[in-house]
Enzyme design. Structure first.
Site, short mmCIF file in Angstrom:
data_model
loop_
_atom_site.label_atom_id
_atom_site.label_comp_id
_atom_site.label_asym_id
_atom_site.label_seq_id
_atom_site.Cartn_x
_atom_site.Cartn_y
_atom_site.Cartn_z
N HIS A 18 47.02 40.07 47.69
CA HIS A 18 46.03 41.13 47.76
C HIS A 18 45.26 41.22 49.31
O HIS A 18 45.10 41.88 50.08
CB HIS A 18 44.86 40.58 46.93
CG HIS A 18 45.10 40.71 45.42
ND1 HIS A 18 44.75 39.61 44.66
CD2 HIS A 18 45.38 41.57 44.53
CE1 HIS A 18 44.97 39.99 43.36
NE2 HIS A 18 45.45 41.13 43.12
N LYS A 42 39.88 41.35 29.33
CA LYS A 42 40.54 40.04 29.23
C LYS A 42 39.55 39.22 29.83
O LYS A 42 38.50 39.58 30.71
CB LYS A 42 41.64 39.75 30.08
CG LYS A 42 41.82 40.50 31.60
CD LYS A 42 42.86 40.80 32.24
CE LYS A 42 42.67 41.32 33.70
NZ LYS A 42 44.01 41.70 34.22
N ARG A 91 54.50 45.71 44.15
CA ARG A 91 55.36 44.37 44.14
C ARG A 91 56.78 44.79 43.97
O ARG A 91 57.82 43.81 44.37
CB ARG A 91 54.63 43.21 43.31
CG ARG A 91 53.77 42.67 43.88
CD ARG A 91 52.83 41.88 43.05
NE ARG A 91 52.30 42.70 41.89
CZ ARG A 91 51.48 42.12 41.03
NH1 ARG A 91 51.20 40.94 40.94
NH2 ARG A 91 50.89 42.96 40.30
N SER A 130 47.76 37.04 40.35
CA SER A 130 46.65 35.98 39.95
C SER A 130 47.10 35.03 38.80
O SER A 130 46.56 33.86 38.92
CB SER A 130 45.46 36.87 39.71
OG SER A 130 45.26 37.86 40.80
P1 ADP Z 1 44.56 45.11 38.32
O1 ADP Z 1 43.60 43.99 37.55
O2 ADP Z 1 44.62 46.20 38.50
O3 ADP Z 1 46.17 44.49 38.00
P2 ADP Z 1 44.93 42.90 40.45
O4 ADP Z 1 43.80 42.33 40.88
O5 ADP Z 1 45.90 42.18 39.78
O6 ADP Z 1 44.32 44.24 39.57
O7 ADP Z 1 45.63 43.98 41.61
C1 ADP Z 1 45.06 44.96 42.30
C2 ADP Z 1 46.16 45.62 43.25
O8 ADP Z 1 46.71 44.74 44.17
C3 ADP Z 1 47.07 46.25 42.20
O9 ADP Z 1 47.60 47.58 43.10
C4 ADP Z 1 48.45 45.48 42.56
O10 ADP Z 1 49.44 46.01 42.16
C5 ADP Z 1 48.27 44.93 43.77
N1 ADP Z 1 48.82 43.61 44.04
C6 ADP Z 1 48.68 42.40 43.05
N2 ADP Z 1 49.17 41.44 43.82
C7 ADP Z 1 50.01 41.62 44.86
C8 ADP Z 1 50.78 41.13 45.65
N3 ADP Z 1 51.14 39.88 45.72
N4 ADP Z 1 51.03 41.92 46.85
C9 ADP Z 1 50.75 43.09 46.98
N5 ADP Z 1 50.07 43.81 46.07
C10 ADP Z 1 49.60 43.18 45.02
#
Ligand code: ADP
Length: 161
Positions: A18, A42, A91, A130
């Protein structure tokens, strides 16, 4: 025209993946707002306030980045705050299908010609989620390559209680 971008997510917790997207978005756009989603179906490891605090600390070095609460329908938040851009991280193919569907849906919901912009995950971070970071760190695995130092400290503190 000044570009105002939103990067929204649950960030439970913020990972290095992120953070990489945030730093790259901060180089591309005049202003970047990190929208922390409040009402998640969740159960989260961290409360909304904790997620927000960790993001603020991890992004303190980025002058044009702020953190805000993202409640209700994302499109309403985007329209109300007149974002030009909504940033998403990709990803790989596992993200692609759902991201394509969301981006196409949002074309109908966004006003003000807001565009969804995808940044390809850096190969160093593409495997990080995460969920995976929580699993590894809760089982005692090394977390330095998964989450920022302030997040790791908070996670370790939580697990030692
Ligand atoms: P959500 O609850 O929408 O899945 P996340 O917090 O998991 O939210 O992710 C928010 C954004 O960050 C999404 O666009 C996701 O694809 C992107 N993202 C998550 N992990 C990574 C990563 N390791 N590298 C790049 N982008 C990521």
């Amino acid at each position: 025209m000044k570009t105002k971008a939103l990067y929204a997510g649950s960030f439970d917790p913020l990972t290095l993946g992120h953070l990489d997207i945030i730093e790259r978005a901060a180089n591309l756009f005049d202003q970047v707002v990190i929208g922390v989603v409040v009402n998640l179906e969740k159960k989260t490891m961290f409360t909304f306030e904790e997620r927000m605090e960790m993001i603020k600390e991890a992004t303190a070095h980025l002058e044009n980045v702020t953190v805000d609460m993202c409640d209700g329908l994302l499109a309403d938040f985007v329209n109300k705050n007149k974002f030009n851009v909504v940033v998403r991280g990709l990803r790989g193919m596992s993200d692609f299908d759902s991201e394509q569907q969301m981006a196409q849906l949002h074309r109908y919901l966004y006003e003000n010609n807001t565009e969804t912009v995808f940044l390809m995950a850096d190969s160093k971070y593409a495997f990080i989620s995460s969920t995976m970071a929580k699993q590894v760190i809760s089982l005692g695995g090394r977390g330095e390559n998964l989450v920022p130092p302030c997040v790791l400290e908070k996670m370790k503190g939580r697990l030692n209680k």
